[in-house]
Design a protein around this motif. Structure first.
Motif, short mmCIF file in Angstrom:
data_model
loop_
_atom_site.label_atom_id
_atom_site.label_comp_id
_atom_site.label_asym_id
_atom_site.label_seq_id
_atom_site.Cartn_x
_atom_site.Cartn_y
_atom_site.Cartn_z
N ALA A 99 23.14 30.66 34.48
CA ALA A 99 23.56 31.70 35.29
C ALA A 99 24.14 31.67 36.47
CB ALA A 99 22.37 33.02 35.02
N GLN A 100 23.28 30.88 37.37
CA GLN A 100 23.73 30.29 38.68
C GLN A 100 25.30 29.80 38.63
OE1 GLN A 100 21.20 28.30 40.64
NE2 GLN A 100 23.76 26.86 41.63
N ASN A 101 25.72 28.75 37.99
CA ASN A 101 26.87 28.30 37.63
C ASN A 101 27.74 29.21 36.86
OD1 ASN A 101 25.49 26.00 38.34
ND2 ASN A 101 25.23 24.68 35.83
N VAL A 102 27.62 29.87 35.99
CA VAL A 102 28.54 31.00 35.34
C VAL A 102 29.25 31.94 36.76
CG1 VAL A 102 29.37 32.66 34.69
CG2 VAL A 102 27.50 30.79 33.45
N GLY A 103 27.70 32.19 38.11
CA GLY A 103 28.70 32.99 38.98
C GLY A 103 28.79 32.35 39.87
N THR A 104 28.52 31.00 39.89
CA THR A 104 29.10 29.98 41.14
C THR A 104 30.66 30.30 40.77
OG1 THR A 104 27.30 29.12 41.88
CG2 THR A 104 28.98 28.29 42.67
N ASP A 105 30.53 30.03 39.51
CA ASP A 105 31.96 29.34 38.98
C ASP A 105 33.08 31.25 38.74
OD1 ASP A 105 31.47 27.20 38.30
OD2 ASP A 105 31.61 27.69 36.16
N ALA A 106 32.90 32.05 38.88
CA ALA A 106 33.87 33.16 39.50
C ALA A 106 33.32 33.26 40.79
CB ALA A 106 32.27 34.29 38.75
N LEU A 107 32.49 33.18 41.28
CA LEU A 107 32.97 33.66 42.57
C LEU A 107 34.53 32.69 43.02
CD1 LEU A 107 29.50 33.77 44.18
CD2 LEU A 107 31.59 35.42 44.03
N ASN A 108 34.26 30.71 42.72
CA ASN A 108 35.21 30.47 42.83
C ASN A 108 36.30 30.55 42.36
OD1 ASN A 108 32.88 28.70 44.47
ND2 ASN A 108 33.26 27.23 42.97
N THR A 109 36.69 31.65 41.95
CA THR A 109 37.96 30.89 40.83
C THR A 109 38.21 32.49 41.73
OG1 THR A 109 36.88 30.91 38.66
CG2 THR A 109 38.99 32.49 39.35
N ASN A 110 37.82 33.49 42.15
CA ASN A 110 37.97 34.74 43.32
C ASN A 110 39.06 33.64 43.87
OD1 ASN A 110 37.68 36.65 41.37
ND2 ASN A 110 35.54 36.62 42.14
N VAL A 111 38.27 33.01 44.48
CA VAL A 111 38.85 32.64 46.09
C VAL A 111 40.05 31.88 45.64
CG1 VAL A 111 37.90 30.34 47.87
CG2 VAL A 111 36.52 32.51 47.17
N ASP A 112 39.57 30.72 44.85
CA ASP A 112 40.93 30.00 44.65
C ASP A 112 42.23 30.45 44.44
OD1 ASP A 112 39.24 27.86 45.29
OD2 ASP A 112 39.31 27.55 42.96
N ALA A 113 41.47 31.86 44.06
CA ALA A 113 42.98 33.14 43.42
C ALA A 113 43.06 33.51 44.32
CB ALA A 113 42.77 33.72 41.81
N ALA A 114 42.64 33.84 45.13
CA ALA A 114 42.93 34.72 46.99
C ALA A 114 43.87 33.20 47.96
CB ALA A 114 41.90 35.40 47.40
N GLN A 115 43.08 32.64 47.74
CA GLN A 115 44.06 31.69 48.33
C GLN A 115 45.20 31.44 48.20
OE1 GLN A 115 41.26 28.33 47.85
NE2 GLN A 115 39.53 28.44 49.86
N LEU A 116 45.69 31.48 46.94
CA LEU A 116 46.82 30.80 45.90
C LEU A 116 47.82 31.61 46.26
CD1 LEU A 116 48.40 28.91 44.69
CD2 LEU A 116 48.23 30.45 42.08
N LYS A 117 46.89 33.05 46.20
CA LYS A 117 47.94 34.27 46.60
C LYS A 117 48.24 34.51 48.14
CE LYS A 117 49.81 38.71 45.82
NZ LYS A 117 51.01 38.75 45.44
N SER A 118 47.70 34.07 49.03
CA SER A 118 47.74 33.84 50.19
C SER A 118 48.96 33.01 50.73
CB SER A 118 46.72 33.29 50.92
OG SER A 118 46.68 34.00 52.47
N GLN A 119 48.92 31.75 50.07
CA GLN A 119 50.09 31.01 50.54
C GLN A 119 51.55 31.07 49.61
OE1 GLN A 119 47.77 27.56 48.18
NE2 GLN A 119 46.74 26.88 49.70
N LYS A 120 51.07 31.77 48.63
CA LYS A 120 52.28 32.57 48.34
C LYS A 120 52.84 33.31 49.55
CE LYS A 120 51.77 31.29 42.87
NZ LYS A 120 51.52 32.53 41.95
N GLU A 121 52.55 34.22 49.55
CA GLU A 121 52.83 35.73 50.20
C GLU A 121 53.44 34.85 51.37
OE1 GLU A 121 49.55 38.77 51.02
OE2 GLU A 121 49.52 38.88 48.99
#
Length: 192
Positions: free
Chosen positions: A91-113
């Motif tokens: 459960a911890q690993n799945v949760g951490t992976d989901a949070l990291n995925t959110n951060v990675d997507a936000a960072q890529l979106k910011s770089q694109k903008e």
């Protein structure tokens, strides 16, 4: 093993067994509670919202932060439902992976903008330079400006289609190179 000879011996053996089971269960529950608290702490310490909040530029920041909250709540609920150490870890690993995925997507979106804005600004600056070139007719300036608009749009399409930071950089560089070629062509046409 107890050797029982009287009713009192049976009662004593039963009470001793019950106490052992209770002590083992309490120790197990305490260990599980500690493991769950540690897993929840990992989810809290992920700091995904803080990372997202610091990204500039980033549109839709509130929606992304709300998703982080939902994912954190889901992870903690899964941790709470876990019945053993393996379940807690999963459960911890799945949760951490989901949070990291959110951060990675936000960072890529910011770089694109940021790259989109940089390319648009580069195109406008180049248009201003072309406008000042001597000996260009208004039609030549208009044509160059249109070509720059197309180069900016193509570069932004490459940026927007990128799946990682390298793709964003490639799209930006390709767009700038196309704009530079248009500017060089315009300059050679003006006799500069």
């Amino acid at each position: 093993m107890f050797k029982t000879t009287t009713k009192a011996d049976v009662t004593a053996a039963k009470n001793a067994g019950t106490a052992t089971i209770t002590n083992d269960t309490t120790a197990s529950q305490l260990q599980s509670a500690k493991e769950k608290a540690a897993a929840n702490s990992v989810i809290d310490d992920a700091a995904a919202k803080a990372v997202i909040d610091d990204l500039m530029p980033l549109s839709g920041k509130e929606d992304r932060e709300a998703q982080v909250d939902k994912d954190a709540v889901a992870a903690k609920a899964a941790i709470a439902k876990a019945t053993n150490k393996s379940g807690i870890d999963t459960a911890q690993n799945v949760g951490t992976d989901a949070l990291n995925t959110n951060v990675d997507a936000a960072q890529l979106k910011s770089q694109k903008e940021a790259a989109d804005a940089d390319l648009a600004k580069y195109g406008q600056s180049t248009k201003a330079t072309i406008q000042k070139l001597p000996d260009l007719t208004p039609d030549q300036v208009t044509k160059a400006n249109g070509n720059i608009d197309d180069a900016v749009k193509n570069g932004q399409n490459q940026i927007d289609a990128a799946t990682d930071a390298n793709g964003v950089t490639t799209g930006l560089n390709n767009g700038k190179a196309a704009i530079d070629k248009i500017a060089a062509d315009a300059a050679s046409g003006s006799g500069c």
